[in-house]
Design an enzyme around this catalytic site. Structure first.
Site, mmCIF file in Angstrom:
data_model
loop_
_atom_site.group_PDB
_atom_site.id
_atom_site.type_symbol
_atom_site.label_atom_id
_atom_site.label_comp_id
_atom_site.label_asym_id
_atom_site.label_seq_id
_atom_site.Cartn_x
_atom_site.Cartn_y
_atom_site.Cartn_z
ATOM 1 N N ASP A 215 27.916 -23.194 13.012
ATOM 2 C CA ASP A 215 26.834 -22.208 13.036
ATOM 3 C C ASP A 215 27.283 -20.982 12.240
ATOM 4 O O ASP A 215 27.966 -20.101 12.762
ATOM 5 C CB ASP A 215 26.489 -21.812 14.473
ATOM 6 C CG ASP A 215 25.245 -20.927 14.538
ATOM 7 O OD1 ASP A 215 24.870 -20.342 13.504
ATOM 8 O OD2 ASP A 215 24.655 -20.819 15.628
ATOM 9 N N HIS A 220 26.429 -13.369 13.430
ATOM 10 C CA HIS A 220 27.618 -13.432 14.278
ATOM 11 C C HIS A 220 28.906 -13.041 13.545
ATOM 12 O O HIS A 220 29.984 -13.150 14.123
ATOM 13 C CB HIS A 220 27.757 -14.841 14.846
ATOM 14 C CG HIS A 220 26.513 -15.332 15.513
ATOM 15 N ND1 HIS A 220 26.043 -14.799 16.695
ATOM 16 C CD2 HIS A 220 25.615 -16.288 15.148
ATOM 17 C CE1 HIS A 220 24.920 -15.419 17.042
ATOM 18 N NE2 HIS A 220 24.640 -16.319 16.115
ATOM 19 N N ILE A 235 27.137 -10.321 17.205
ATOM 20 C CA ILE A 235 27.110 -10.784 18.583
ATOM 21 C C ILE A 235 27.663 -12.204 18.686
ATOM 22 O O ILE A 235 27.780 -12.917 17.690
ATOM 23 C CB ILE A 235 25.678 -10.747 19.158
ATOM 24 C CG1 ILE A 235 24.754 -11.689 18.364
ATOM 25 C CG2 ILE A 235 25.139 -9.328 19.159
ATOM 26 C CD1 ILE A 235 23.353 -11.818 18.942
ATOM 27 N N GLY A 238 24.827 -17.703 21.213
ATOM 28 C CA GLY A 238 24.337 -18.090 22.530
ATOM 29 C C GLY A 238 24.975 -19.374 23.021
ATOM 30 O O GLY A 238 25.335 -19.507 24.201
#
Length: 288
Positions: A215, A220, A235, A238
């Site tokens: 990902d 991120h 961040i 998830g």
């Protein structure tokens, strides 16, 4: 797949998006990918010789294969969000895309290395949300391994020319639709774990390590992209936080046995910054 209207000045055809068929794809992985993923979701981060987790990254006691965390199955459709760009007439800013929810069903133990055939189908949801279901089979044997259902929120998208009917997430079993009611009693177990942040005294940043599992969304890793999306800094993924939580459950409630996990449903309601502490609370239901 999800479409519903907020304005009336767009020529987007919701039915064309809903009826779109993703092509069958292949996902090939090795034990190295499995071990890298386990490290990315915190395995052995607190104790390099943890007897319940070393098996995810090493052939403990001479075992022929390392074991696979059930949340690794979420990687099988990791390219799905990138394929959203092929959807007819759907315009959105990829920098504002958020992974909102993930549902996983495990039908057979995941092999430590495999080539997996992925069959994707989409179905209705609501406004500026895209939901895709992926069924995965081991290519060589044809064995059904798992099913993923990914829900992504496209912030700033919508405005379809024709309002869609109020679609429902009818494929979810009634007892698995979130929000989940949190029991009022004390949890069976509580597991606290700090995610890693890039500092001189800490080995790695979980977001930068987890992204190596496939990902590569710059939300991120790139501070400028994170700022555009409304965050003070990049961040955590998830699915990385989901991996942390499920790993904690396996450790505390399943005696370290990952094959006990048969289904997982998680909704990503708040962002997590690398370096923050994740607290997983667990309750047991039904006969013991």
């Amino acid at each position: 797949m999800v479409v519903s209207s907020s304005t009336s000045d767009s020529s987007v055809n919701p039915e064309a998006i809903i009826s779109y068929e993703f092509p069958e794809t292949l996902f090939t992985y090795t034990e190295r990918d499995v071990a890298l993923y386990a490290l990315g979701v915190g395995a052995c981060s607190g104790d390099a010789v943890d007897e319940k987790e070393l098996k995810y990254v090493y052939h403990k006691n001479g075992q022929p294969f390392i074991q696979v965390l059930p949340t690794f199955a979420a990687l099988f459709n990791s390219g799905t969000i990138q394929n959203f760009k092929t959807l007819p007439d759907l315009q959105f800013d990829p920098r504002l895309l958020l992974h909102g929810q993930q549902y996983i069903e495990i039908y057979n133990s995941l092999p430590s290395s495999a080539c997996v055939s992925l069959f994707k189908s989409d179905f209705p949801g609501k406004a500026a949300v895209v939901e895709v279901e992926t069924t995965s089979y081991e290519k060589e044997s044809g064995k059904l391994l798992c099913m993923n259902r990914l829900t992504a929120f496209l912030r700033g998208a919508g405005g379809f020319s024709k309002s869609s009917p109020p679609y429902s997430y009818s494929k979810y079993p009634a007892d698995q639709i979130l929000p989940v009611s949190i029991p009022k009693c004390q949890p069976f177990a509580v597991y606290e774990e700090c995610t890693q942040q890039s500092q001189a005294c800490i080995i790695h940043d979980n977001a930068l390590l987890y992204r190596l599992s496939g990902d590569y969304n710059p939300l991120h890793s790139d501070p400028m992209i994170a700022t555009v999306a409304g965050f003070s800094r990049p961040i955590l993924h998830g699915l990385c936080t989901l991996g942390f939580a499920v790993r904690a459950i396996i450790k505390c409630a399943c005696n370290g046995e990952p094959t006990m996990v048969k289904s997982i449903l998680g909704r990503f309601l708040l962002h997590v910054y690398p370096g923050e502490t994740l607290i997983t609370e667990m309750w047991l239901e039904g006969p013991r």
